[in-house]
Design an enzyme around this catalytic site. Structure first.
Site, PDB file in Angstrom:
ATOM      1  N   ASN A  47      54.508  81.716  14.344  1.00  0.00           N
ATOM      2  CA  ASN A  47      53.774  81.757  13.067  1.00  0.00           C
ATOM      3  C   ASN A  47      52.263  81.743  13.279  1.00  0.00           C
ATOM      4  OD1 ASN A  47      56.264  79.434  12.252  1.00  0.00           O
ATOM      5  ND2 ASN A  47      56.250  81.516  11.463  1.00  0.00           N
ATOM      6  N   HIS A 138      61.873  74.868   2.177  1.00  0.00           N
ATOM      7  CA  HIS A 138      62.011  74.355   3.547  1.00  0.00           C
ATOM      8  C   HIS A 138      62.786  73.036   3.564  1.00  0.00           C
ATOM      9  CE1 HIS A 138      60.452  72.554   7.370  1.00  0.00           C
ATOM     10  NE2 HIS A 138      60.673  73.787   7.783  1.00  0.00           N
ATOM     11  N   GLU A 181      57.574  76.858  -2.700  1.00  0.00           N
ATOM     12  CA  GLU A 181      56.661  77.327  -1.656  1.00  0.00           C
ATOM     13  C   GLU A 181      55.892  78.501  -2.253  1.00  0.00           C
ATOM     14  OE1 GLU A 181      58.550  78.161   2.149  1.00  0.00           O
ATOM     15  OE2 GLU A 181      59.902  76.475   1.862  1.00  0.00           O
ATOM     16  N   SER A 185      59.329  81.142   3.993  1.00  0.00           N
ATOM     17  CA  SER A 185      59.280  81.425   5.427  1.00  0.00           C
ATOM     18  C   SER A 185      60.417  82.295   5.939  1.00  0.00           C
ATOM     19  CB  SER A 185      59.280  80.106   6.192  1.00  0.00           C
ATOM     20  OG  SER A 185      60.430  79.361   5.865  1.00  0.00           O
ATOM     21  N   ASP A 210      54.123  74.069  -1.578  1.00  0.00           N
ATOM     22  CA  ASP A 210      54.006  74.110  -0.121  1.00  0.00           C
ATOM     23  C   ASP A 210      53.410  75.469   0.255  1.00  0.00           C
ATOM     24  OD1 ASP A 210      54.569  74.661   2.581  1.00  0.00           O
ATOM     25  OD2 ASP A 210      56.284  73.308   2.615  1.00  0.00           O
ATOM     26  N   HIS A 213      52.857  78.723   4.815  1.00  0.00           N
ATOM     27  CA  HIS A 213      52.807  80.052   5.445  1.00  0.00           C
ATOM     28  C   HIS A 213      51.712  80.941   4.879  1.00  0.00           C
ATOM     29  CE1 HIS A 213      56.258  79.650   8.107  1.00  0.00           C
ATOM     30  NE2 HIS A 213      56.676  78.795   7.186  1.00  0.00           N
ATOM     31  N   LYS A 242      50.463  76.671  11.627  1.00  0.00           N
ATOM     32  CA  LYS A 242      50.849  78.087  11.589  1.00  0.00           C
ATOM     33  C   LYS A 242      49.568  78.933  11.744  1.00  0.00           C
ATOM     34  CE  LYS A 242      54.829  76.456   9.126  1.00  0.00           C
ATOM     35  NZ  LYS A 242      55.582  76.160  10.348  1.00  0.00           N
TER      36      LYS A 242
HETATM   37  C1  LIG Z   1      57.448  75.915   4.367  1.00  0.00           C
HETATM   38  C2  LIG Z   1      57.288  74.903   5.453  1.00  0.00           C
HETATM   39  N1  LIG Z   1      56.893  73.664   5.132  1.00  0.00           N
HETATM   40  C3  LIG Z   1      56.748  72.712   6.083  1.00  0.00           C
HETATM   41  C4  LIG Z   1      56.990  72.979   7.405  1.00  0.00           C
HETATM   42  C5  LIG Z   1      56.827  71.896   8.429  1.00  0.00           C
HETATM   43  O1  LIG Z   1      55.578  72.009   9.042  1.00  0.00           O
HETATM   44  P1  LIG Z   1      55.311  71.435  10.497  1.00  0.00           P
HETATM   45  O2  LIG Z   1      55.798  72.454  11.460  1.00  0.00           O
HETATM   46  O3  LIG Z   1      53.833  71.246  10.519  1.00  0.00           O
HETATM   47  O4  LIG Z   1      56.041  70.147  10.626  1.00  0.00           O
HETATM   48  C6  LIG Z   1      57.373  74.259   7.792  1.00  0.00           C
HETATM   49  C7  LIG Z   1      57.603  74.550   9.231  1.00  0.00           C
HETATM   50  O5  LIG Z   1      58.275  75.385   9.668  1.00  0.00           O
HETATM   51  C8  LIG Z   1      57.541  75.253   6.793  1.00  0.00           C
HETATM   52  O6  LIG Z   1      57.960  76.478   7.107  1.00  0.00           O
END
Ligand SMILES: Cc1ncc(COP(=O)(O)O)c(C=O)c1O
Length: 401
Positions: A47, A138, A181, A185, A210, A213, A242
């Site tokens: 990412n 997520h 989100e 993702s 969130d 991404h 990311k």
């Molecule tokens: C949408 C989303 N939120 C939160 C996270 C978690 O983030 P981190 O990798 O910093 O723990 C991810 C990680 O893949 C994600 O894709």
């Protein structure tokens, strides 16, 4: 049963085996080439949307911070881990996001789980809240909603379904929360934030977005999808892991919520502060993100190019409209085989299978990066073309291997 037999049975019965894979990283100034067993692969699995993991400024600042402050902070921020640079980063970030304030977290996973746990506290709210969460959110958000006890998972990015659920529960006066989100993702689709904001306002729900991404790679100055609606979003969550190239996470919120979380959020209270090396990389990323307009344009141009290629060659990318382009194949084994096939042709792309995505929705996920060169993108298309032209023959050979 023997103590470990339960786990053995699980592994034996599990249809979707996961494996740790190791690649070697030779000294290289680009983040998109990795080596496995001596072969160079073009990486479409990470990412690192802007290639910042290898940016000299992040690396130098990180090293300088270690030199000055050491390898770790050895305690939570509330004990003595509140390094002075936290304050500076949180102020800069608040200004960039257009929020009153921000609060840093050790990771995005921890931020989502522990902020939601704190927000849904039924003692504080005086009753159990009602939570509406997109089904494709997520796992860290899904983990957070378990603390709510009462939740609805609405159909992915389906505003009509969310509106229907909100209407159905409109007479319940308990606190309500909507979790989404901004850019999903696994599907790469960007949501219509204005419509979610309108629903949150209409039903007086707290809106939690969130932006993991999108931050760095979207928005005029790179501050994500949510920053252009920041006044209307109660909590914006994002990660530094990311497009921002390192590690850690943040939320953007009001002063009041920040104060509350400092009292209630276990992910802050009971976890060691981020180490100086990471704080250094974060502070450098915050400085350079607004300057990376050209990189963002290149990334979006690659994304349009690849999606057009998919259309022209009949490959299914679902609802993606971003630099995350999934190739939805369906069958999990076929997808794993295809990922191996791509790797044998010098392309590293993750096979995503259940439970991460629904059954029969397995896919290869291509994450594009501004650090890719046009020739990398062309090569990816060339290899995909051989597969799509050979059609089921290649798939058949792979499946029967
Ligand atoms: C949408 C989303 N939120 C939160 C996270 C978690 O983030 P981190 O990798 O910093 O723990 C991810 C990680 O893949 C994600 O894709």
């Amino acid at each position: 049963m023997n103590k470990q037999d339960y786990y053995k049975r699980f592994l034996q019965e599990n249809k979707f085996p996961r494996q740790l894979k190791s690649y070697t990283w030779k000294q290289h100034d680009s983040s998109v080439y990795v080596y496995r067993q001596g072969r160079r692969l073009i990486d479409f699995s990470a990412n690192d949307y802007l290639g910042l993991t290898k940016h000299p400024m992040l690396n130098e600042r990180s090293q300088a911070f270690i030199k000055q402050w050491g390898a770790g902070l050895s305690s939570s921020r509330l004990v003595r881990g509140n390094h002075e640079v936290y304050d500076q980063i949180e102020k800069q970030l608040a200004q960039a996001l257009g929020k009153e304030t921000t609060l840093l977290f050790p990771s995005g996973y921890q931020a989502n789980i522990s902020v939601l746990e704190a927000l849904f506290d039924a003692h504080v709210l005086t009753e159990k809240p009602l939570v509406f969460c997109d089904r494709y959110c997520h796992t860290s958000l899904q983990g957070g909603i378990r603390h709510a006890a009462r939740f609805y998972r609405f159909r992915h990015n389906n505003l009509a379904h969310l509106a229907q659920l909100l209407e159905k529960t409109a007479t319940q006066s308990c606190p309500k929360f909507i979790l989404i989100e901004s850019l999903y993702s696994m599907d790469g689709d960007i949501v219509d934030l204005a419509s979610y904001i309108a629903l949150a306002k209409q039903y007086q729900a707290l809106l939690y977005v969130d932006d993991a991404h999108a931050v760095g790679a979207r928005g005029e100055l790179g501050w994500g999808e949510a920053s252009s609606h920041s006044k209307d979003i109660d909590i914006i969550m994002g990660t530094f892991s990311k497009a921002l190239g390192s590690f850690g996470a943040y939320i953007g919120c009001s002063w009041l919520l920040r104060e509350y979380l400092l009292h209630k959020c276990r992910g802050i209270i009971y976890s060691t502060a981020l180490p100086p090396a990471i704080l250094g990389a974060i502070s450098a990323a915050i400085e350079i993100i607004p300057q990376l307009t050209e990189e963002r344009q290149r990334l979006h141009a690659y994304a349009r190019y690849v999606r057009k290629f998919f259309v022209d060659h009949g490959l299914n990318y679902g609802t993606s409209n971003s630099y995350i382009v999934p190739w939805i194949i369906g069958d999990a084994k076929k997808t794993r085989d295809m990922s191996h096939y791509l790797e044998s042709h010098g392309i590293l792309a993750a096979a995503i299978q259940p439970p991460t995505v629904p059954i029969q929705q397995s896919r290869i996920r291509f994450c594009l990066s501004a650090a890719h060169q046009q020739q990398d993108i062309d090569y990816l298309c060339e290899v995909l073309k051989t597969i799509s032209t050979a059609g089921s023959r290649v798939t058949q050979t792979l499946v029967s291997k």
